[in-house]
Structures are given as structure tokens and as C-alpha cells.
Write an enzyme that holds these catalytic residues in place. Structure first.
Site, PDB file in Angstrom:
ATOM      1  N   SER A 582       0.844  -1.182   0.000  1.00 30.82           N
ATOM      2  CA  SER A 582       0.000   0.000   0.000  1.00 30.82           C
ATOM      3  C   SER A 582       0.890   1.247   0.000  1.00 30.82           C
ATOM      4  O   SER A 582       1.651   1.454  -0.926  1.00 30.82           O
ATOM      5  CB  SER A 582      -0.959  -0.036   1.193  1.00 30.82           C
ATOM      6  OG  SER A 582      -2.014   0.871   1.031  1.00 30.82           O
ATOM      7  N   ASP A 668      -9.927  -4.084  -5.155  1.00 27.11           N
ATOM      8  CA  ASP A 668      -9.352  -3.243  -4.099  1.00 27.11           C
ATOM      9  C   ASP A 668      -9.896  -1.816  -4.182  1.00 27.11           C
ATOM     10  O   ASP A 668      -9.667  -1.121  -5.172  1.00 27.11           O
ATOM     11  CB  ASP A 668      -7.829  -3.230  -4.261  1.00 27.11           C
ATOM     12  CG  ASP A 668      -7.107  -2.556  -3.113  1.00 27.11           C
ATOM     13  OD1 ASP A 668      -7.766  -1.911  -2.284  1.00 27.11           O
ATOM     14  OD2 ASP A 668      -5.874  -2.695  -3.045  1.00 27.11           O
ATOM     15  N   HIS A 703      -7.741  -5.425  -1.066  1.00 24.07           N
ATOM     16  CA  HIS A 703      -6.490  -4.840  -0.591  1.00 24.07           C
ATOM     17  C   HIS A 703      -5.625  -5.827   0.179  1.00 24.07           C
ATOM     18  O   HIS A 703      -4.405  -5.750   0.124  1.00 24.07           O
ATOM     19  CB  HIS A 703      -6.824  -3.643   0.302  1.00 24.07           C
ATOM     20  CG  HIS A 703      -5.683  -2.690   0.494  1.00 24.07           C
ATOM     21  ND1 HIS A 703      -5.098  -1.998  -0.540  1.00 24.07           N
ATOM     22  CD2 HIS A 703      -5.007  -2.309   1.615  1.00 24.07           C
ATOM     23  CE1 HIS A 703      -4.131  -1.221  -0.078  1.00 24.07           C
ATOM     24  NE2 HIS A 703      -4.048  -1.403   1.221  1.00 24.07           N
TER      25      HIS A 703
END
Length: 731
Positions: A582, A668, A703
Site C-alpha cells: 500500500s 481493491d 487490498h
């Protein structure tokens, strides 16, 4: 493994042979000098996909940016059905599978090894809440937990939620909220079956075992019981996946009749409900990454008038809880490292300092109980847990922990009137440990130590806490663990090392325990955590020195730590692997642009690499709320040019890059799939090396990758395989 959709050989050939559209790109591509096939650490007979370039540009502040891979964003998003886009993503997945094929035996060996370190029939420590004790269990071979309870003091086992049954037949499953009513009759929970993080709420009657007809759509917060268990309060995500409204749902009624009790009108702010520790007050908090506002009403009247504790002020964060007629408030209003204040419920904006802010001690939070309260924080980067007393403010009891570097804090403590508190503790070589701290005797009682079925001997390892000087003079802490029999780097030994960091949002990466990590360490790879700026490891200022206009400190710190470890003999240039996810994936993108020669392998999970165009698009789920972290390039030319200067996608250049594995999730909502897809496509055109570059997209996840503990573990085994393969560590 990723779900691979069928793709024709013709389609693969088209993608593999697509040429750049600009004459300059064509000329530069033709000018590359490929390495000899014998030097390449992958199968060169399989051509990597190449996404075509399609003319696209945008202009802000008089600056025009060309983005020829913009088309990889499905223009119908959040629906993703553009066949050109899907064809490219599937081709990358097929390429990943083909390149990993010969390494599958190692993946399986690592997966078996990692699984052997996990106690498959594991259970959490029961914790009392009201008349019952609650816990969860994995069964041998189970991917998901089952949740149980028993009358306090009994040996009865009552299954209250069978998650394996709920997840059966689904490619993805995530349990979100989990909340039992005050009287113990109902269980409210929420589930996500796509990875898109739009949860649906359900209510189960624990007396009959039946589900009620109630369905609560788009729940993205806790489910809070109110009005004597007749109402559930929750935050609802809108079409942009932003929680801007809080509703009250009456049990037994249709969700369409839910009553709105709060609407947040400021773009980028997120609202969420909670209950006070004494369960007398409904608390609604709203804010973004730097500003907050808290309001409250009686929990027995959840639709009553909300009282604001103190109106929002940009840059001021605070959180609150209640005891008797007093509000306790944690805030950075007067000191960057936060203070704890009190205010009368009758006059909530009248704050009086209880614990002053400190340059040395970073107050990270507090928890109230009936007769005492607990504060948590960090001193010199190390976790602190302290008991304090309402009737004697000068009395402070610090709980001592046995190691020089560790991760410790309060655990699950649902009850108000207690004589002990649940704590958790771990370190780089100490498995997760659950304690009860007996308040009267000030003793730690060990309730559970994580079991490693295949065996674990901490005496085989060395843990060190280093400080390495960054280029601007800042001393960056580094936690390192390695086998005692591992040699340092010299002319005859390369001493591979894996470096990890996150470096954003004030998240401090804890020096905690990981069973899978030892599959690297036991093969001679040292493991290091760089506690870089952007995290709040050394206090709130440490975080502020890595955000907004100071963002590049984060990237510089990581590179400087890597170079420092080389200079100290822990590793050698080109023998450093690194990973991040991320915002940590953004870090990976920035550091390989800055110093690619340092690294021998990079793993970037769901990387936030297309920073500029994402921050320019206020229709994306997180963008408005992210402006306080990264800057608003729509309104500010300075923010635009600064983000452009480091955005990994925009700064890809004609140079060699290390071997890289990149992951994405098609569903995501946090880092959209096209960010890593565009980045990989551009890297394929620009990089001047012949090192392997792979993109793996989970087609049915978001995610966090695949759900289920073993599916996630298999993906970790793939990552470790890639690192060992590229570092040349004996398989």
C-alpha cells in the site's frame, strides 16, 4: 495462487509484441542491450506482456502530463468489464504463473514449512463479557475461525458463529463487525464476499440460532447496540466507499426504514459510531487524517440531540471517553505528542489538563475502567503501558516487560468493572503472549504463549537495535534479527538481508513476531525493520517529518538505512531485498527509482504508485480524505509539483531496475488495481535491464489479498520464493 482466467495464445502474442507508439520510446527500446540469456534469472522463452500505449494527457497548473497507460483504468469503474483491461491483467497473471512454474516445488516446501509453524487447532483465550465468556477457534485444516461462548465459569461450548460454513464455496470472505447485545441474546455481524469492503450486516438470535430477516447494506463501521438492545447504530458507505452517514437500525425492521442520525458534509471526512467504555453514551467521531470532531448522546436515546465536545479545528485531533460526570479527552491541541484532558459533561469544551504533553513521552492512547485507567505510549520508541488512578493522580504504575525491543499493549477488555486487564506482548524472537495483569498484586499472569508445533529456539537468534544516520543527520532506528551463525558480509560472503518498512500515516511498524519470517532468516537472510519517518515510532514529530512537503524524508531514510547496513557489514550492495504494501508499496516504487543498484529483489504489494493522478481524482474512494497526508494537487501547484517529483509511476526512468514482484487486487477500493498495472506496464517500456518483472492480480480479492489463513500463507510462500530465487540463496 491467483485465479487465472483462460486467455488465448493469440491474445498473449498480441500483448507480448505490442510496440510503443512514440518514436522516442521506440528508439530507446531498440537501443537496449539485453544481457546474455545465461545471465538471466528467469525463463526468457516466455515473453512478458506489454500493454500498448494510447495517447492521453491531462493539464493542471499549466503543467501537462502524458499518461499513455491511462486506459488500464476501466472507464466504467467500479464495474470492471473492459475486455482490453481484463485481457492485459489476465496476461500478466499467466506470465506470473509461467515464470513461477519451475519454482513451485520451493513454494510448496515453504508453504509446508510455514504451515508447520502454525498450531492448526488454535484457540484464543476466553474473555468474559457480561454473563458469558467468549473465544474463537480454528479447527485443523480450517481456513476461518469458529466463534464460541459459555456461561462464565462453566465448561460448556456454544457455537455462536460458524465462519467456515459462511465462507463455504466462496472465493473470498471477510468477517467485519462482531457485536453481541448487552443482554447476550443477539449477535450482530457483517460480511464481505468480494474484497471490495462493502459489508452487509446480519443479526442472529443466539437463543434460537436463527437469523433475523434484517439486512443492513453497506456497513463499514462497528455495529453498536443501543436503546436496550432494540437498535443498532452503524456507519454506511456511500457509492464512493466513504462513510459520511450514521444510521440507527431498529431490530426487526426493514433496512429502508433506518433513521439517519448524523450526516457528515465535509468532503474527505469519515464518520463512525462507538459506545463509551461504561456503555452509557453513544459516541460519534468524524474527521480525516489530521482533524477530528467528537459528539455524543445517551446510548438509550441514540436518535437524540448530539452534543459536540469541541468544534473541529484543522490540525487538531482528539478522541474521548466517559466516566461518571467527566469526559476524558486525548488530544494534540497543546502538544504535538498529545495530552490527556478532562471536561465536565455539562461543559464539554472546558478542558483541563490531566496529563501534560511531553517531548520525551509520546501518549498514543488511553482506556478507562471503573476504578482506574490505562495510558499507552512510547518512550524512546518503546511501548509503555501504565496504570493510573482517579483518586490519586500522582500514582503511576508502569508495567515492566522483559526485553529491550518488543511490541506490547492492551488486548480485548470489554468489561467496565475489572480487577485485571488483558495485555498482549511479543518481540522479534518472542512468540505472541497473552497476559492478565492483576491490578492489586501488580503481577503478570501468563495465559497463553503462541505455540510453534515444528519447534522454535530463540537462543539461535540475535536481535539488535541500531541507529543509522540519514543524509540530513536524523538518526533512524533499525530493528534487526538474524541467526547467530550467519556471517557478516565480506569479500567471500554476500550476507543477504531483507529490509521492510511502511512509513506513512503515523503507523509505527512494531518489532513483533512472525512465524513465516523465519523461512528467510533460517536460510541466512537477516531481517531488518527500518523505523523511518512517516511512521510515529519516535513520536508525532517523527511522523510529521515524513508527510506532505517532507514526504521525501521517508524514501531517503529507507535508502540511507539500506546503505548504512551495507557499510556496517550486515549485507552488500545488490543483496538487499525489500518489501512494502500500500503506502509501503509507494515506498518501494520511490526507492527503486532513487537507488536501484542497492536492491537484489523488490516485492511491492498493492502499491500506491500512481500518486499524482489518484490525488487529482476526487471521485475515487479515499482521495479527499488523503489530501491532508499527501497534499491537494488540485488546489495547490506546490503540492502538484512536489507529488510529481516523487510519484513512482511518474518518475520511472531509463535505467536498470532490480527484479520485482508486484501484486494487486481487482476489487481493491483502497489502491485500485490500475495503479500497479500502469506502473508495471511503464516499467516494462522504460527499464534498461533484463531482470524479471511480474504482476500478480487477485481477480476475486481486494487490498489484503486472498482470504483464509492458508491461502494467505501460500501467497507469503510465493513472495519468499521470489526473494530467495532472486538473491541466489540456496533453495
Amino acid at each position: 495462487m491467483a485465479t487465472i482466467c483462460n486467455i488465448t495464445l493469440a491474445a498473449l502474442a498480441i500483448l507480448a509484441t505490442s510496440l510503443p507508439t512514440s518514436a522516442q520510446t521506440q528508439a530507446e527500446a531498440q537501443a537496449r542491450t539485453p544481457a546474455q540469456d545465461s545471465d538471466l534469472n528467469y525463463d526468457t522463452s516466455i515473453k512478458p506482456p506489454r500493454a500498448e500505449q494510447r495517447e492521453h494527457s491531462y493539464t493542471f497548473h499549466g503543467i501537462t502530463i502524458s499518461d499513455p497507460w491511462h486506459w488500464l483504468r476501466d472507464q466504467g469503474y467500479p464495474t470492471i468489464d473492459d475486455e482490453d483491461v481484463l485481457q492485459y491483467v489476465r496476461a500478466e497473471n499467466a506470465y506470473f504463473e509461467a515464470q513461477m512454474e519451475s519454482h513451485k516445488p520451493l513454494v510448496e516446501d515453504l508453504f509446508t514449512e510455514m504451515r508447520a509453524r502454525i498450531k492448526e487447532d488454535d484457540a484464543s483465550v476466553p474473555q468474559r463479557d457480561g454473563e458469558f465468556e467468549y473465544w474463537s477457534e480454528f479447527e485443523t485444516g480450517g481456513q476461518y475461525r469458529k466463534y464460541y461462548r459459555r456461561p462464565a465459569g462453566s465448561n460448556e461450548r456454544i457455537l455462536i458463529l460458524d465462519v467456515p460454513a459462511l465462507a463455504e464455496g466462496l472465493e473470498y470472505f471477510s468477517l467485519g463487525a462482531f457485536s453481541v447485545s448487552e443482554d447476550g441474546r443477539y449477535l450482530a455481524y457483517s460480511t464481505d464476499t468480494t474484497g471490495g469492503e462493502f459489508y452487509t450486516g446480519f443479526i442472529k438470535d443466539l437463543q434460537t440460532g436463527e437469523l433475523l430477516d434484517d439486512r443492513i447494506a453497506n456497513v463499514n463501521t462497528a455495529l453498536v447496540w443501543a436503546a436496550n438492545d432494540s437498535v443498532l447504530v452503524y456507519g454506511r458507505a456511500n457509492e464512493h466507499w466513504r462513510v459520511d452517514r450514521v444510521f440507527a437500525h431498529t431490530i426487526g425492521k426493514d433496512g429502508d426504514s433506518d433513521r439517519e442520525i448524523y450526516h457528515e458534509e465535509t468532503l474527505g471526512y469519515t464518520a463512525s459510531p462507538s459506545a463509551s467504555a461504561n456503555r452509557e453514551w453513544l459516541v460519534i467521531s468524524t474527521g480525516d487524517n489530521e482533524t477530528s470532531e467528537v459528539m455524543f448522546t445517551r446510548i438509550d436515546d441514540p436518535t437524540g440531540k448530539l452534543t459536540v465536545i469541541k468544534p473541529r479545528e484543522v490540525g487538531v485531533e482528539y478522541a474521548a471517553d466517559f466516566r461518571e460526570d467527566t469526559i476524558y479527552i486525548w488530544s494534540n491541541d497543546s502538544h504535538v505528542n498529545f495530552r490527556l484532558a478532562t471536561a465536565p459533561i455539562a461543559d464539554p469544551a472546558n478542558w483541563t489538563t490531566l496529563i501534560a504533553g511531553s517531548d520525551e513521552f509520546y501518549l498514543t492512547g488511553f482506556e478507562l475502567f471503573k476504578d482506574f485507567y490505562v495510558t499507552e505510549g512510547r518512550l524512546n520508541g518503546l511501548d509503555q503501558v501504565q496504570l493510573r488512578y482517579y483518586d490519586d493522580p500522582a500514582r503511576v504504575e508502569s508495567i515492566a516487560f522483559p526485553e529491550a525491543a518488543y511490541d506490547a499493549g492492551t488486548g480485548n477488555n470489554p468489561e467496565w468493572d475489572v480487577d485485571r486487564i488483558r495485555l498482549t506482548y511479543e518481540s522479534l524472537i518472542t512468540p505472541d503472549t497473552v497476559y492478565d495483569y492483576r491490578v492489586a498484586s501488580r503481577e503478570l499472569e501468563t495465559l497463553k504463549v503462541q505455540e510453534i508445533p515444528s519447534g522454535f529456539d530463540p537462543s539461535l537468534y540475535t536481535v539488535e537495535r541500531l541507529k543509522i544516520r540519514a543524509r540530513d543527520g536524523a538518526m533512524v532506528p533499525v530493528s534487526v534479527v538474524y541467526r547467530k551463525d550467519r556471517p557478516m558480509a565480506d569479500g567471500s560472503n554476500s550476507a543477504p538481508l531483507h529490509l521492510y518498512a511502511y512509513g506513512a500515516y503515523g503507523y509505527a511498524v512494531p518489532p513483533g513476531f512472525s512465524t513465516s519470517r523465519f523461512s528467510l532468516i533460517d536460510r541466512g537472510v537477516a531481517y531488518a525493520i527500518a523505523h523511518i519517518r512517516g511512521g510515529d515510532d519516535l513520536g508525532r514529530n517523527w511522523y510529521l517529518q515524513g508527510k506532505m512537503a517532507a514526504r521525501t524524508n521517508t524514501f531517503n531514510d529507507f535508502v540511507d538505512v539500506g546503505r548504512g547496513l551495507v557499510e556496517l557489514g550486515y549485507t552488500a550492495e545488490g543483496q538487499v531485498s525489500a518489501s512494502g504494501g500500500s503506502a509501503g508499496g509507494e515506498l518501494m516504487g520511490a526507492v527503486v527509482n532513487q537507488d536501484p543498484a542497492l536492491f537484489g529483489a523488490i516485492v511491492a504489494h498493492v502499491p500506491f504508485v500512481d500518486v499524482l493522478s489518484t490525488m487529482l481524482d476526487d471521485t475515487l474512494p479515499l482521495t479527499p480524505g488523503e489530501w491532508p497526508e499527501w497534499g491537494n494537487p488540485i488546489e495547490s501547484k506546490a503540492a502538484f509539483t512536489h507529488i510529481l517529483s516523487y510519484s513512482p509511476y511518474d518518475q520511472v526512468s531509463r535505467q536498470d531496475y532490480p527484479p520485482m514482484l508486484v501484486t494487486a487486487g481487482l476489487n481493491d477500493p483502497r489502491v485500485t488495481y490500475w495503479e500497479p498495472a500502469k506502473w508495471v506496464a511503464k516499467l516494462r517500456e522504460y527499464k534498461t535491464d533484463e531482470n524479471i518483472l511480474m504482476l500478480k492480480t487477485n481477480m476475486g480479492a481486494g487490498h489484503g489479498g486472498k482470504s483464509g489463513r492458508f491461502e494467505g500463507l501460500r501467497e507469503t510462500a510465493e513472495e519468499v520464493t521470489f526473494i530467495l530465487w532472486q538473491l541466489g540463496v540456496e533453495e
